[in-house]
Enzyme design. Structure first.
Site, PDB file in Angstrom:
ATOM      1  N   MET A   1       0.796  -1.222   0.000  1.00 54.78           N
ATOM      2  CA  MET A   1       0.000   0.000   0.000  1.00 54.78           C
ATOM      3  C   MET A   1       0.833   1.279   0.000  1.00 54.78           C
ATOM      4  O   MET A   1       0.277   2.374  -0.058  1.00 54.78           O
ATOM      5  CB  MET A   1      -0.964   0.013   1.197  1.00 54.78           C
ATOM      6  CG  MET A   1      -0.361  -0.319   2.540  1.00 54.78           C
ATOM      7  SD  MET A   1       0.559   1.024   3.352  1.00 54.78           S
ATOM      8  CE  MET A   1      -0.776   2.141   3.751  1.00 54.78           C
ATOM      9  N   TYR A   2       2.149   1.172   0.005  1.00 54.16           N
ATOM     10  CA  TYR A   2       2.982   2.367  -0.051  1.00 54.16           C
ATOM     11  C   TYR A   2       2.850   3.000  -1.446  1.00 54.16           C
ATOM     12  O   TYR A   2       3.210   2.382  -2.456  1.00 54.16           O
ATOM     13  CB  TYR A   2       4.448   2.044   0.210  1.00 54.16           C
ATOM     14  CG  TYR A   2       4.782   1.636   1.630  1.00 54.16           C
ATOM     15  CD1 TYR A   2       3.848   1.720   2.650  1.00 54.16           C
ATOM     16  CD2 TYR A   2       6.048   1.162   1.954  1.00 54.16           C
ATOM     17  CE1 TYR A   2       4.156   1.345   3.945  1.00 54.16           C
ATOM     18  CE2 TYR A   2       6.366   0.787   3.258  1.00 54.16           C
ATOM     19  CZ  TYR A   2       5.413   0.878   4.242  1.00 54.16           C
ATOM     20  OH  TYR A   2       5.724   0.504   5.528  1.00 54.16           O
ATOM     21  N   GLY A   3       2.343   4.222  -1.472  1.00 53.58           N
ATOM     22  CA  GLY A   3       2.146   4.880  -2.762  1.00 53.58           C
ATOM     23  C   GLY A   3       1.185   4.138  -3.656  1.00 53.58           C
ATOM     24  O   GLY A   3       1.300   4.207  -4.888  1.00 53.58           O
TER      25      GLY A   3
END
Length: 321
Positions: free
Chosen positions: A61-63
């Site tokens: 879910m990072y970026g």
């Protein structure tokens, strides 16, 4: 400055003594601006690798997946076997999809395949559950994670938790499946919540600790003062939750100890804070992030600092759990 390697917890894999966190890669701020675009991400990864770093931490879910894609594009020009890549699964990744989050077999299988595709690799070295899923039976997700290891998609399993869930992790590790071998809790000189229960559990089960937020969101850099307003534009100035959590009398008392030791050593509070974790027997490798190459190099320089036993204990006692 060259990073040394340490064992990845109790496993046979070797990693750099400091991991590089990529949660800002591709992340949009409240103004819709990308905090670290792909060009700068590659500059930071180059600097980390040039310093001897091989342990890169990301999450699905990072970026919104951009972090993994940036890393995958960077790896395409390097030897994949030179690096240890960690990612995580739990948080929502599909809008309005009730099965687009958590640790169900359906979500784990889909997300693992998507992670592999974005990274452009056949396996993930270390896969964490990003949070504990109270809605999915532990037997379900532990069996599914075990299958990933057996199929060669994942080498090791880890658990990342915001709030310590010591008994849940211990119970999961008692199942007849591949156990959690690493844990990624918040841990630093002012956030000590893992010490009463979670840390002893990890030591008992040979689970290595890979702390996130080793500088307490910037509080341990020394940029904040007890008697002055937070610097303009800092988290302390713009984030009320940060102010309530970190800008407290007890934390400033602990920071004064950090600053005193930093003066004795001839370095910065940030370096001392990282050095304390590096010398902690239970810690495998703290995760540092950076917006610029200069910030990253400053963080990595903590490996050159050394604390006496007395200084280590003074820091350890600066704030109780």
């Amino acid at each position: 400055m060259g990073l040394e390697t340490v064992s990845l917890g109790s496993t046979g894999t070797k990693v750099s003594e400091i991991a590089f966190g990529t949660w800002r890669f591709g992340r949009e701020n409240d103004d819709g601006e990308v905090e670290i675009d792909e060009e700068r991400a590659h500059e930071l990864l180059d600097a980390y690798a040039d310093a001897g770093g091989n342990f890169v931490d990301t999450a699905d879910m990072y970026g919104d997946g951009e972090s993994e894609r940036y890393i995958g594009n960077w790896l395409a020009d390097r030897d994949r076997e030179d690096f240890v890549i960690a990612s995580k699964i739990y948080w929502p990744t599909r809008k309005d999809d009730p099965n687009g989050r958590g640790l169900s077999r359906k979500h784990l299988r889909r997300q693992t395949d998507r992670i592999l595709d974005r990274l452009g690799t056949e396996y993930i070295d270390l896969l964490y559950i990003h949070r504990w899923d109270a809605d999915t039976p532990a037997e379900e997700f532990m069996r599914t994670l075990d299958e990933f290891v057996r199929d060669g998609k994942v080498n090791y399993l880890g658990t990342s938790t915001l709030e310590p869930n010591a008994w849940k992790v211990a119970k999961a590790n008692e199942m007849e499946y591949e156990p959690f071998r690493l844990a990624q809790p918040r841990y630093n000189l002012v956030n000590r919540e893992i010490e009463p229960n979670y840390l002893p559990m990890c030591e008992d089960y040979d689970i290595g600790i890979i702390p996130w937020s080793p500088l307490a969101g910037g509080f341990l850099t020394g940029k904040y003062s007890r008697d002055e307003e937070p610097p303009e534009g800092s988290r302390g100035a713009t984030d009320q939750q940060f102010r309530d959590s970190y800008l407290t009398e007890k934390n400033f008392d602990a920071l004064e100890v950090v600053e005193a030791v930093a003066e004795e050593v001839g370095t910065t509070p940030a370096t001392v804070s990282l050095a304390w974790l590096l010398e902690h027997d239970a810690v495998t490798a703290p995760i540092v992030g950076a917006r610029t190459v200069e910030q990253l190099e400053e963080n990595l320089s903590a490996t050159d600092a050394s604390l006496t036993d007395e200084q280590f204990e003074r820091l350890a006692n600066a704030k109780s759990a």
